[in-house]
Design a protein around this motif. Structure first.
Motif, PDB file in Angstrom:
ATOM      1  N   LYS A 328       0.941  -1.099   0.817  1.00 51.57           N
ATOM      2  CA  LYS A 328      -0.076  -0.240  -0.137  1.00 51.57           C
ATOM      3  C   LYS A 328       0.770   1.324  -0.325  1.00 51.57           C
ATOM      4  CE  LYS A 328      -3.609   2.620   2.614  1.00 51.57           C
ATOM      5  NZ  LYS A 328      -2.738   4.203   2.752  1.00 51.57           N
ATOM      6  N   ASP A 332       0.698   3.962  -2.596  1.00 51.11           N
ATOM      7  CA  ASP A 332       0.235   5.267  -2.201  1.00 51.11           C
ATOM      8  C   ASP A 332       1.650   6.222  -3.144  1.00 51.11           C
ATOM      9  OD1 ASP A 332      -1.814   4.593  -1.344  1.00 51.11           O
ATOM     10  OD2 ASP A 332      -1.267   4.956   0.699  1.00 51.11           O
ATOM     11  N   LYS A 343      -6.841   5.560  -6.682  1.00 46.94           N
ATOM     12  CA  LYS A 343      -6.167   4.901  -4.802  1.00 46.94           C
ATOM     13  C   LYS A 343      -6.176   3.267  -5.252  1.00 46.94           C
ATOM     14  CE  LYS A 343      -6.897   9.875  -2.826  1.00 46.94           C
ATOM     15  NZ  LYS A 343      -8.062  10.692  -1.550  1.00 46.94           N
TER      16      LYS A 343
END
Length: 380
Positions: A328, A332, A343
């Motif tokens: 993640k 990001d 996202k």
């Protein structure tokens, strides 16, 4: 090396009841290829031995041989030229992160290649200092599949046998020709050494130079792939006679290429290269192992009737929640740079969610992501 490999080697030493000051014999050390993350720990191991030798302390290990193909040897460039240019710009002890800080437009793979140039030379120097044979099974030349004898078996002793299925000689020759042509085209320009390396990093160098080994012992087998690209692995397996166009390669343990990157494999690869145990060495950095890779693996097994009802195991070398956190964070970062169009969605992108969904399917698999060392026991 220090948190993982060194303690494991000490366990082996204790299990073999060797004297406390006795050296653990290590028959062979293999550096799969030139990337920073595959050579750094081995350098620490060799430094550990060299320090003991310099201080006349008991040697921790006695290494019988090393297999390693350095970048400059692969492309036929003088190492001093590359190293001098890179050291001038990034420092002698460059890391991939240091290179990227100076040249953010480069890919991570290109930065890894740059960082590994000096490391490759350091490894060669350490090997010479310790008088350890380098690529002795290949007459001191490249460790690779021999075009003249692609089915050659290397007897490692005690029933262990290796067949080298990559890199292939023809692939290295193509890479060298491509590099020579690039140099000829750009010899009058001001492009520097990192541009030379970056030109080959993503599509050629790691993928073509990774040592790939089919290992067998006591009727069991393992395929060690480094960061090799799937289609090159298949070419090597075909050349070595370990698979055919109609018969897949089947092994007990597959070390999935390139930390589970989806750039190196396809669904077809997993159809042609089948295993009972799949080992993913990624820790979440740079998105690896990719969820797409696991989706391809499951789809491949689902598409082949003989495999649908066969149980298989997936081994992650880090806990799945830790991997997803790192994935993640990388996602990001890529989104902020405009390299991701949306996202992070834990249900669509997370590995934990993927396995939750897979547990509801008819696939018969076991997931192992327990922290610490895990032993894969192959029944006789």
């Amino acid at each position: 090396y220090w948190p993982t490999l060194a303690p494991r080697l000490q366990e082996l030493k204790a299990a073999r009841k060797l004297p406390e000051k006795g050296a653990l014999p290590v028959d062979l050390v293999i550096v799969s290829h030139i990337d920073d993350d595959h050579i750094g720990g081995i350098l620490e191991l060799m430094d550990d031995i060299a320090e003991a030798k310099d201080t006349r302390a008991p040697l921790p290990y006695r290494v019988g041989g090393v297999w390693h193909n350095s970048f400059d040897e692969v492309i036929g460039t003088t190492p001093e030229v590359l190293e001098a240019s890179i050291s001038a710009r990034f420092g002698a002890a460059s890391t991939a992160e240091a290179v990227l800080a100076r040249r953010p437009e480069l890919s991570h793979d290109a930065a890894m290649i740059l960082a590994s140039v000096a490391q490759g030379r350091r490894l060669r120097d350490a090997v010479r200092k310790l008088r350890t044979p380098l690529n002795s099974a290949f007459n001191g030349k490249h460790a690779m599949l021999d075009g003249a004898d692609p089915k050659r078996t290397i007897d490692m002793g005690d029933g262990l046998e290796f067949v080298v299925v990559g890199p292939m000689q023809v692939q290295l020759q193509k890479l060298r020709k491509k590099h020579d042509a690039w140099l000829k085209k750009n010899k009058k320009s001001r492009k520097d050494a990192e541009a030379t390396l970056a030109a080959f990093a993503d599509g050629s160098a790691p993928n073509l130079s990774s040592i790939v080994i089919h290992a067998t012992c006591a009727g069991k087998s393992m395929l060690l792939t480094g960061d090799a690209r799937g289609d090159f692995i298949e070419e090597g397996l075909l050349a070595a006679g370990l698979m055919t166009r109609k018969k897949p390669y089947v092994t007990d343990v597959l070390k999935v290429p390139h930390h589970g990157s989806d750039n190196n494999v396809t669904e077809g690869f997993f159809q042609n290269v089948q295993a009972t145990h799949y080992v993913f060495s990624g820790n979440g950095e740079h998105g690896n192992p990719e969820r797409t890779t696991l989706e391809m693996l499951f789809a491949a097994r689902e598409s082949l009737e003989p495999l649908r009802d066969e149980k298989f195991s997936i081994h992650l070398t880090y806990p799945i929640d830790q991997i997803d956190r790192s994935r993640k964070a990388e996602w990001d970062k890529q989104f902020a740079r405009g390299r991701k169009t949306r996202k992070w969605d834990s249900q669509k992108d997370g590995l934990e969610a993927f396995f939750d969904e897979a547990s509801d399917s008819a696939m018969k698999y076991e997931l192992n992501d327990a922290p610490g060392r895990v032993e894969i026991t192959l029944a006789k």
